[in-house]
Design a protein around this motif. Structure first.
Motif, PDB file in Angstrom:
ATOM      1  N   UNK A   1       2.137  -7.375   7.943  1.00 21.10           N
ATOM      2  CA  UNK A   1       1.383  -7.174   9.182  1.00 21.10           C
ATOM      3  C   UNK A   1       0.777  -5.778   9.214  1.00 21.10           C
ATOM      4  N   UNK A   2       1.567  -4.780   8.829  1.00 17.91           N
ATOM      5  CA  UNK A   2       1.069  -3.415   8.813  1.00 17.91           C
ATOM      6  C   UNK A   2      -0.028  -3.241   7.754  1.00 17.91           C
ATOM      7  N   UNK A   3       0.162  -3.902   6.617  1.00 20.86           N
ATOM      8  CA  UNK A   3      -0.859  -3.844   5.569  1.00 20.86           C
ATOM      9  C   UNK A   3      -2.172  -4.440   6.060  1.00 20.86           C
ATOM     10  N   UNK A   4      -2.089  -5.478   6.863  1.00 25.72           N
ATOM     11  CA  UNK A   4      -3.285  -6.108   7.419  1.00 25.72           C
ATOM     12  C   UNK A   4      -4.042  -5.128   8.312  1.00 25.72           C
TER      13      UNK A   4
ATOM     14  N   UNK B   1       5.319   3.790  -8.553  1.00 22.94           N
ATOM     15  CA  UNK B   1       6.036   2.546  -8.841  1.00 22.94           C
ATOM     16  C   UNK B   1       6.332   1.766  -7.567  1.00 22.94           C
ATOM     17  N   UNK B   2       6.468   2.477  -6.445  1.00 25.20           N
ATOM     18  CA  UNK B   2       6.719   1.805  -5.172  1.00 25.20           C
ATOM     19  C   UNK B   2       5.552   0.923  -4.783  1.00 25.20           C
ATOM     20  N   UNK B   3       4.343   1.332  -5.167  1.00 23.22           N
ATOM     21  CA  UNK B   3       3.163   0.527  -4.887  1.00 23.22           C
ATOM     22  C   UNK B   3       3.086  -0.657  -5.836  1.00 23.22           C
ATOM     23  N   UNK B   4       3.333  -0.397  -7.105  1.00 20.51           N
ATOM     24  CA  UNK B   4       3.247  -1.451  -8.107  1.00 20.51           C
ATOM     25  C   UNK B   4       4.263  -2.554  -7.837  1.00 20.51           C
ATOM     26  N   UNK B   5       5.454  -2.183  -7.357  1.00 20.71           N
ATOM     27  CA  UNK B   5       6.539  -3.151  -7.211  1.00 20.71           C
ATOM     28  C   UNK B   5       6.584  -3.845  -5.856  1.00 20.71           C
ATOM     29  N   UNK B   6       5.665  -3.522  -4.943  1.00 16.36           N
ATOM     30  CA  UNK B   6       5.667  -4.176  -3.652  1.00 16.36           C
ATOM     31  C   UNK B   6       5.005  -5.545  -3.764  1.00 16.36           C
ATOM     32  N   UNK B   7       5.007  -6.326  -2.668  1.00 15.50           N
ATOM     33  CA  UNK B   7       4.467  -7.689  -2.759  1.00 15.50           C
ATOM     34  C   UNK B   7       2.946  -7.677  -2.837  1.00 15.50           C
ATOM     35  N   UNK B   8       2.388  -8.804  -3.252  1.00 15.29           N
ATOM     36  CA  UNK B   8       0.953  -8.891  -3.537  1.00 15.29           C
ATOM     37  C   UNK B   8       0.102  -8.637  -2.300  1.00 15.29           C
ATOM     38  N   UNK B   9       0.559  -9.099  -1.148  1.00 14.17           N
ATOM     39  CA  UNK B   9      -0.215  -8.926   0.085  1.00 14.17           C
ATOM     40  C   UNK B   9      -0.374  -7.448   0.421  1.00 14.17           C
ATOM     41  N   UNK B  10       0.675  -6.660   0.180  1.00 14.32           N
ATOM     42  CA  UNK B  10       0.603  -5.223   0.441  1.00 14.32           C
ATOM     43  C   UNK B  10      -0.230  -4.531  -0.642  1.00 14.32           C
ATOM     44  N   UNK B  11      -0.068  -4.944  -1.887  1.00  8.55           N
ATOM     45  CA  UNK B  11      -0.833  -4.325  -2.978  1.00  8.55           C
ATOM     46  C   UNK B  11      -2.338  -4.489  -2.787  1.00  8.55           C
ATOM     47  N   UNK B  12      -2.731  -5.541  -2.085  1.00 12.55           N
ATOM     48  CA  UNK B  12      -4.149  -5.822  -1.890  1.00 12.55           C
ATOM     49  C   UNK B  12      -4.887  -4.652  -1.238  1.00 12.55           C
ATOM     50  N   UNK B  13      -4.242  -3.965  -0.300  1.00 16.27           N
ATOM     51  CA  UNK B  13      -4.955  -2.893   0.406  1.00 16.27           C
ATOM     52  C   UNK B  13      -5.268  -1.724  -0.511  1.00 16.27           C
TER      53      UNK B  13
END
Length: 263
Positions: A81-84, A109-121
Motif C-alpha cells: 500500500x505504501x509502495x503504491x 540488498x534490502x531493495x533487491x530482496x523485497x517483494x515484486x510489488x515494492x521493487x516496481x517503484x
C-alpha cells in the motif's frame, strides 16, 4: 587439457562475477554521506536531497523512536500500500524528485530482496531511497537539544511524532512536499507552492504539506521547528503535527480560527 580448460572457465567466471558486482554497486549504491544522509538507491546516481520546490518526501521513522542500542540493520520497511503511494507520486510528477527517507539502517540488498510489488517503484528514474541517521540529521538545528534529551523515547506515540517532527525538519532543510504514506496522487502537483490540506473545519493537516525552500515557506518551517523545540507534547497524538501547524499559522496570520473561503 582439462586442467587448462577449467582454468579458463574459472577465469571467465571470476571476470563475469566482478563485472556483475561493479554493475550492482553502480546501479544501486552511490555513497554520499553528509549531515546523516546516505543515498542507497538511485537509477541516475544523483539522488541526495537538495533544495527544491519539486522535492516529494515520504518518511519511514520507526528507528527514530528506538534507543541507539536497539537499532539494528533491517530490511526495507515498506508494504504494498505504501509502495503504491510512492509510485503514484512518481508517475504523476515525472519532473519531481521523489525521496523515500528511511531511518532504519538498510542497504541495496534490502531493495533487491523485497517483494515484486515494492521493487516496481524503484524502476522509476525519479525515485530515490535515502538512509537518514536521526542524530546526525538533527545536528546543528534547533531540534538538536530536543532530540538529545530523549523526549521522543518517552512519547505515547513515538512513530507518529517522529514522522511529524522529521517531516517539518525535512521541509526546513530542503523544501518541497511532505506526504504521509496513505495518499494517492492522481495528477501533477508540480505547479503548486506552499499549500496544505484540511484535517477538519478547525485545523490544518500536516500529512500533506508543501513549503518552499526559501521565502515564506522556509520562514514557516523555522517557526514550526522553534515551536516544537519549546513546546513538544509527548502524550497527545496530533499536538506536534496538525495542532502545532494550525497554531503557528493562526499566529502568523493574526487570526483566531481557521476560515474556509469558497470561490
Amino acid at each position: 587439457m582439462a586442467f587448462k580448460k577449467s582454468r579458463v572457465v574459472a577465469c571467465w567466471f571470476f571476470t563475469l562475477w566482478s563485472l556483475l558486482l561493479l554493475l550492482f554497486y553502480t546501479y544501486f549504491i552511490y555513497t554520499y554521506d553528509e549531515g546523516g544522509v546516505t543515498l542507497v538507491h538511485s537509477l541516475d546516481n544523483h539522488g541526495v536531497p537538495h533544495k527544491s520546490n519539486r522535492n516529494i518526501f515520504f518518511l519511514e521513522t520507526s528507528c527514530v523512536a528506538l534507543s541507539t542500542d536497539k537499532v539494528k540493520t533491517h530490511g526495507m520497511r515498506l508494504d504494498q500500500r505504501q509502495a503504491c503511494t510512492i509510485e503514484s507520486a512518481a508517475r504523476a510528477n515525472p519532473g519531481s524528485h521523489v525521496y523515500f527517507l528511511h531511518t532504519c539502517p538498510i542497504d541495496a540488498a534490502s531493495i533487491v530482496n523485497t517483494n515484486a510489488a515494492v521493487r516496481q517503484i524503484f524502476t522509476y528514474s525519479n525515485v530515490r531511497v535515502v538512509h537518514v541517521d536521526p542524530a546526525e540529521f538533527v545536528a546543528g538545528t534547533v531540534l538538536e537539544g530536543w532530540f538529545n534529551s530523549g523526549k521522543i523515547l518517552k512519547s505515547l506515540f513515538p512513530v507518529v511524532h517522529a514522522s511529524q517532527v522529521f517531516g517539518f525538519l525535512t521541509l526546513w532543510k530542503y523544501g518541497g512536499l511532505y506526504l504521509d504514506m496513505d495518499y494517492l496522487i492522481m495528477r501533477s502537483i508540480e505547479c503548486l507552492r506552499n499549500f496544505g490540506s484540511m484535517k477538519n473545519n478547525d485545523s490544518i493537516n500536516s500529512a500533506v504539506l508543501h513549503l518552499s525552500p526559501g521565502g515564506v515557506g522556509h520562514e514557516l518551517a523555522q517557526e514550526l521547528l522553534e515551536e516544537l523545540a519549546a513546546n513538544y507534547v509527548p502524550n497527545q497524538r496530533d499536538s506536534n503535527g496538525p495542532q502545532l501547524l494550525t497554531k503557528v499559522l493562526l499566529r502568523r496570520c493574526g487570526v483566531n480560527k481557521v476560515r474556509i473561503y469558497r470561490y
